[in-house]
Motif scaffolding. Structure first.
Motif, mmCIF file in Angstrom:
data_model
loop_
_atom_site.group_PDB
_atom_site.id
_atom_site.type_symbol
_atom_site.label_atom_id
_atom_site.label_comp_id
_atom_site.label_asym_id
_atom_site.label_seq_id
_atom_site.Cartn_x
_atom_site.Cartn_y
_atom_site.Cartn_z
ATOM 1 N N ARG A 177 45.252 20.831 33.086
ATOM 2 C CA ARG A 177 44.212 21.816 33.369
ATOM 3 C C ARG A 177 43.743 22.561 32.106
ATOM 4 N NH1 ARG A 177 47.318 22.474 38.423
ATOM 5 N NH2 ARG A 177 45.989 21.597 40.067
ATOM 6 N N PHE A 178 42.651 23.301 32.290
ATOM 7 C CA PHE A 178 41.975 24.056 31.242
ATOM 8 C C PHE A 178 42.386 25.527 31.369
ATOM 9 C CE2 PHE A 178 38.438 26.247 29.236
ATOM 10 C CZ PHE A 178 37.894 25.364 28.301
ATOM 11 N N VAL A 179 42.918 26.101 30.310
ATOM 12 C CA VAL A 179 43.364 27.495 30.311
ATOM 13 C C VAL A 179 42.431 28.296 29.402
ATOM 14 C CG1 VAL A 179 45.256 29.074 29.781
ATOM 15 C CG2 VAL A 179 45.745 26.816 30.766
ATOM 16 N N MET A 180 41.971 29.442 29.899
ATOM 17 C CA MET A 180 41.014 30.259 29.150
ATOM 18 C C MET A 180 41.229 31.724 29.480
ATOM 19 S SD MET A 180 37.550 29.401 31.390
ATOM 20 C CE MET A 180 36.524 30.572 30.498
ATOM 21 N N PRO A 181 40.714 32.649 28.657
ATOM 22 C CA PRO A 181 40.846 34.074 28.996
ATOM 23 C C PRO A 181 40.183 34.374 30.332
ATOM 24 C CG PRO A 181 40.085 33.791 26.727
ATOM 25 C CD PRO A 181 40.004 32.443 27.378
ATOM 26 N N GLY A 182 40.651 35.407 31.008
ATOM 27 C CA GLY A 182 39.989 35.827 32.227
ATOM 28 C C GLY A 182 38.536 36.177 31.953
ATOM 29 N N LEU A 183 37.684 35.924 32.933
ATOM 30 C CA LEU A 183 36.258 36.219 32.796
ATOM 31 C C LEU A 183 36.030 37.722 32.890
ATOM 32 C CD1 LEU A 183 34.952 33.429 35.185
ATOM 33 C CD2 LEU A 183 35.005 33.353 32.680
ATOM 34 N N SER B 119 35.677 49.059 48.210
ATOM 35 C CA SER B 119 35.591 48.639 46.813
ATOM 36 C C SER B 119 36.831 47.889 46.354
ATOM 37 C CB SER B 119 35.364 49.855 45.909
ATOM 38 O OG SER B 119 34.114 50.443 46.159
ATOM 39 N N LEU B 120 37.986 48.235 46.903
ATOM 40 C CA LEU B 120 39.205 47.510 46.561
ATOM 41 C C LEU B 120 39.092 46.058 46.989
ATOM 42 C CD1 LEU B 120 42.119 47.253 45.585
ATOM 43 C CD2 LEU B 120 42.854 48.135 47.808
ATOM 44 N N ALA B 121 38.592 45.821 48.212
ATOM 45 C CA ALA B 121 38.401 44.444 48.672
ATOM 46 C C ALA B 121 37.424 43.709 47.769
ATOM 47 C CB ALA B 121 37.901 44.439 50.122
ATOM 48 N N ALA B 122 36.354 44.391 47.334
ATOM 49 C CA ALA B 122 35.380 43.776 46.444
ATOM 50 C C ALA B 122 36.018 43.407 45.106
ATOM 51 C CB ALA B 122 34.209 44.725 46.229
ATOM 52 N N ALA B 123 36.801 44.325 44.551
ATOM 53 C CA ALA B 123 37.447 44.073 43.264
ATOM 54 C C ALA B 123 38.422 42.898 43.353
ATOM 55 C CB ALA B 123 38.178 45.327 42.799
ATOM 56 N N GLN B 124 39.147 42.814 44.447
ATOM 57 C CA GLN B 124 40.100 41.709 44.587
ATOM 58 C C GLN B 124 39.401 40.375 44.789
ATOM 59 O OE1 GLN B 124 42.973 42.976 47.574
ATOM 60 N NE2 GLN B 124 44.170 44.057 46.014
ATOM 61 N N ARG B 125 38.243 40.369 45.442
ATOM 62 C CA ARG B 125 37.475 39.123 45.544
ATOM 63 C C ARG B 125 37.005 38.677 44.163
ATOM 64 N NH1 ARG B 125 36.022 36.268 49.568
ATOM 65 N NH2 ARG B 125 34.216 35.473 48.429
ATOM 66 N N MET B 126 36.598 39.626 43.343
ATOM 67 C CA MET B 126 36.176 39.266 41.991
ATOM 68 C C MET B 126 37.354 38.732 41.179
ATOM 69 S SD MET B 126 32.903 39.714 41.682
ATOM 70 C CE MET B 126 32.635 39.808 39.907
ATOM 71 N N LEU B 127 38.524 39.325 41.351
ATOM 72 C CA LEU B 127 39.705 38.846 40.637
ATOM 73 C C LEU B 127 40.051 37.426 41.046
ATOM 74 C CD1 LEU B 127 41.992 39.410 38.646
ATOM 75 C CD2 LEU B 127 43.277 40.438 40.528
ATOM 76 N N LYS B 128 39.988 37.143 42.333
ATOM 77 C CA LYS B 128 40.303 35.785 42.795
ATOM 78 C C LYS B 128 39.299 34.767 42.257
ATOM 79 C CE LYS B 128 41.765 34.863 46.965
ATOM 80 N NZ LYS B 128 43.145 34.358 46.737
ATOM 81 N N ALA B 129 38.081 35.227 41.932
ATOM 82 C CA ALA B 129 37.074 34.338 41.362
ATOM 83 C C ALA B 129 37.229 34.189 39.849
ATOM 84 C CB ALA B 129 35.677 34.862 41.692
ATOM 85 N N GLY B 130 38.266 34.796 39.277
ATOM 86 C CA GLY B 130 38.552 34.615 37.862
ATOM 87 C C GLY B 130 38.157 35.767 36.970
ATOM 88 N N TYR B 131 37.693 36.882 37.564
ATOM 89 C CA TYR B 131 37.242 38.026 36.769
ATOM 90 C C TYR B 131 38.366 39.042 36.638
ATOM 91 C CZ TYR B 131 32.566 36.182 36.719
ATOM 92 O OH TYR B 131 31.475 35.373 36.486
ATOM 93 N N THR B 132 38.942 39.104 35.448
ATOM 94 C CA THR B 132 40.049 40.022 35.205
ATOM 95 C C THR B 132 39.573 41.352 34.620
ATOM 96 O OG1 THR B 132 40.425 39.039 33.015
ATOM 97 C CG2 THR B 132 41.689 38.133 34.867
ATOM 98 N N ALA B 133 38.277 41.459 34.297
ATOM 99 C CA ALA B 133 37.738 42.705 33.745
ATOM 100 C C ALA B 133 36.300 42.885 34.205
ATOM 101 C CB ALA B 133 37.803 42.695 32.222
ATOM 102 N N ILE B 134 35.960 44.120 34.577
ATOM 103 C CA ILE B 134 34.650 44.426 35.166
ATOM 104 C C ILE B 134 34.152 45.764 34.647
ATOM 105 C CG2 ILE B 134 33.569 45.190 37.343
ATOM 106 C CD1 ILE B 134 35.256 43.068 38.759
ATOM 107 N N GLU C 16 32.887 27.378 41.388
ATOM 108 C CA GLU C 16 33.684 26.863 42.509
ATOM 109 C C GLU C 16 35.049 27.538 42.486
ATOM 110 O OE1 GLU C 16 32.503 24.978 44.798
ATOM 111 O OE2 GLU C 16 30.584 24.613 43.812
ATOM 112 N N ARG C 17 35.244 28.470 43.396
ATOM 113 C CA ARG C 17 36.501 29.229 43.378
ATOM 114 C C ARG C 17 37.714 28.322 43.570
ATOM 115 N NH1 ARG C 17 36.384 33.582 47.625
ATOM 116 N NH2 ARG C 17 38.232 34.340 46.562
ATOM 117 N N SER C 18 37.537 27.212 44.285
ATOM 118 C CA SER C 18 38.662 26.299 44.502
ATOM 119 C C SER C 18 39.108 25.638 43.204
ATOM 120 C CB SER C 18 38.281 25.224 45.521
ATOM 121 O OG SER C 18 37.191 24.441 45.047
ATOM 122 N N GLN C 19 38.226 25.637 42.182
ATOM 123 C CA GLN C 19 38.572 25.026 40.900
ATOM 124 C C GLN C 19 39.377 25.979 40.017
ATOM 125 O OE1 GLN C 19 37.607 22.043 42.263
ATOM 126 N NE2 GLN C 19 37.191 21.465 40.149
#
Length: 466
Positions: free
Chosen positions: A55-61, A92-107, A396-399
């Motif tokens: 797999r491909f490893v990269m910094p959080g988005l 907002s907590l639910a929104a933030a966690q959805r963004m984290l699951k999509a690969g966004y570690t900083a917003i 693609e969140r599954s990726q």
């Protein structure tokens, strides 16, 4: 105890390429070693080994334009009025966690109601919940007739809205000081006012003198300044004042570009809302008859003007304007990367470096997690695919198979894409059309009586009876 991550490919965020067969060594939440896997330190007793050789490893988005308190809003009223501040904070907590699951570690959230996002930022920082690292603004400062002053004058900007109406330079300075006292990281100004001519797009919401005074005070107090601006005049005034970020800047002209370059101002195009509304808005959406057309004209102008700014050497950043019904959390944010490649002509590698490294200069403690090199926080994602070869794989969140923060794998429950709306917080837009007798002839009447009730209707009636 150390954690050793084997990486099929490693993209550090600092170069245009990814290196094959690499390793990260993590201890105490930080990266302590990177390099070729063959040269990695041997595991010791108690160390953990994680194999991502395929797999491909990269910094959080990172995303510099996510409105966590908006709740996938479908109108200004849903943004500002119908949900309590307390409910918006929980949502907002639910929104933030959805963004984290999509690969966004900083917003970066550039406008919120009340103190919702700064409070969420603090709760996540203390480890109360898992979520991305948040940089937060408060309410956006707006003038009379500026963006956020979109309700009738006899209503104004309610205290629970995302805008704070300032009616004089003195009020503006006081609002900046109030927000700074309450702990915001960023001050946001709404620089667009009323509709101007075709070339200008919009007149500025503040004068040059007012803008300069607000920016000077915010900077004196150590705050960054970001602005919503689509029109020529507002972009020029904001750039001359030395703001940090111009959001959109679709109709910035040569004078505004020169000012931005001289003052070190960055541009975050945030084109996703325009593109999605053009591509996906449906005829029964209340704004269908007028808004997609406006978006098409703005997108055409943005492609020309933003490319001029890019070619002039203006730094670009990436943010998606997530949080509306057409840009829901965790669904489309990474499409902004594809848009910047396809519509602005940027390279895939450059856009990925913006999202993983360049954006961090605008974020709270951003230099702590702006790349995957020794000494940095171990915030990274694992991708089943190669974003450098196909940037759309990040949509693609599954990726995105793994998300790590501070050297720990994040495991969050799945939350719904459509954030449920309680009947007391949804805006009361009861009908999408006027049911004249002629219009009604085209419909078969719904059944009368209790047998025709939907599940939602039954629930509401039951709650009322209780």
């Amino acid at each position: 105890m150390k954690t050793i991550i084997r990486c099929g490919k490693l993209f550090t965020g600092l170069a245009d390429t990814a290196e094959a067969d690499q390793a990260l060594v993590i201890e105490g939440g930080r990266i302590v070693w990177t390099g070729a896997y063959a040269a990695a330190p041997n595991p010791e007793a108690g160390d953990r080994f994680v194999d991502h050789a395929a797999r491909f490893v990269m910094p959080g988005l990172s995303d510099l334009h996510t409105h966590l308190s908006y709740g996938n809003a479908r109108s200004e009223e849903e943004v500002d009025l119908y949900a309590s501040l307390e409910y918006r904070a929980i949502r907002s907590l639910a929104a933030a966690q959805r963004m984290l699951k999509a690969g966004y570690t900083a917003i970066l959230d550039p406008a919120t109601a009340g103190h919702v996002t700064p409070a969420l930022r603090d709760a996540l920082f203390t480890g109360m919940f898992a979520g991305p690292r948040i940089t937060a603004a408060g309410q956006s400062l707006t003038s009379r007739q500026g963006l956020y002053d979109y309700y009738p004058s006899w209503i104004g900007c309610p205290s629970v809205s995302t805008g704070a109406l300032v009616r004089s330079p003195t009020e503006a300075i006081e609002e900046i000081r109030r927000q700074t006292k309450e702990g915001v990281d960023v001050i946001k100004l709404a620089m667009d006012g009323i509709q101007g001519d075709r070339k200008s797009g919009l007149y500025a919401g503040f004068t040059q003198e007012e803008t300069t005074a607000m920016v000077r005070e915010a900077k004196r107090l150590g705050r960054k300044v970001v602005v919503h601006v689509r029109g020529r005049e507002g972009a020029m005034y904001a750039a001359r004042a030395g703001v940090d970020i111009l959001y959109h800047a679709s109709r910035i002209d040569n004078e505004g570009i020169r000012a931005a370059k001289d003052m070190g101002v960055s541009i975050c195009p945030s084109l996703l809302l325009l593109v999605n509304n053009i591509e996906y808005a449906q005829p029964d959406d209340p704004s269908y008859d007028w808004w997609p057309g406006i978006n098409r004209r703005e997108l055409a102008d943005a492609k020309i003007n933003l490319r001029k700014a890019y070619d002039a050497g203006i730094p670009f950043l990436t943010g998606s304007e997530t949080g509306f019904g057409i840009t829901p959390y965790g669904e489309w944010s990474a499409k902004e990367f594809e848009i910047m490649v396809n519509h602005l002509g940027m390279s895939t590698a450059e856009v990925l470096r913006m999202a993983t490294h360049g954006n961090r200069a605008m974020l709270r403690d951003g230099d702590e997690h702006d790349s995957l090199v020794a000494g940095k926080r171990a915030d990274f994602i694992v991708v089943d695919g190669d974003p450098l070869a196909d940037i759309t794989v990040l949509q693609e969140r599954s990726q995105i198979t793994d998300v790590w923060m501070d050297g720990a794998r994040i495991d969050l429950p799945e939350t719904p894409v459509e954030i449920p709306r309680h009947q007391r917080e949804a805006s009361q837009g009861f009908w999408n059309r006027t049911y004249t007798r002629e219009v009604a002839r085209g419909y078969t009447p719904n059944p009368l009586g209790m047998d025709g009730m939907s599940k939602v209707e039954s629930t509401i009636i039951s709650e009322a009876a209780e």
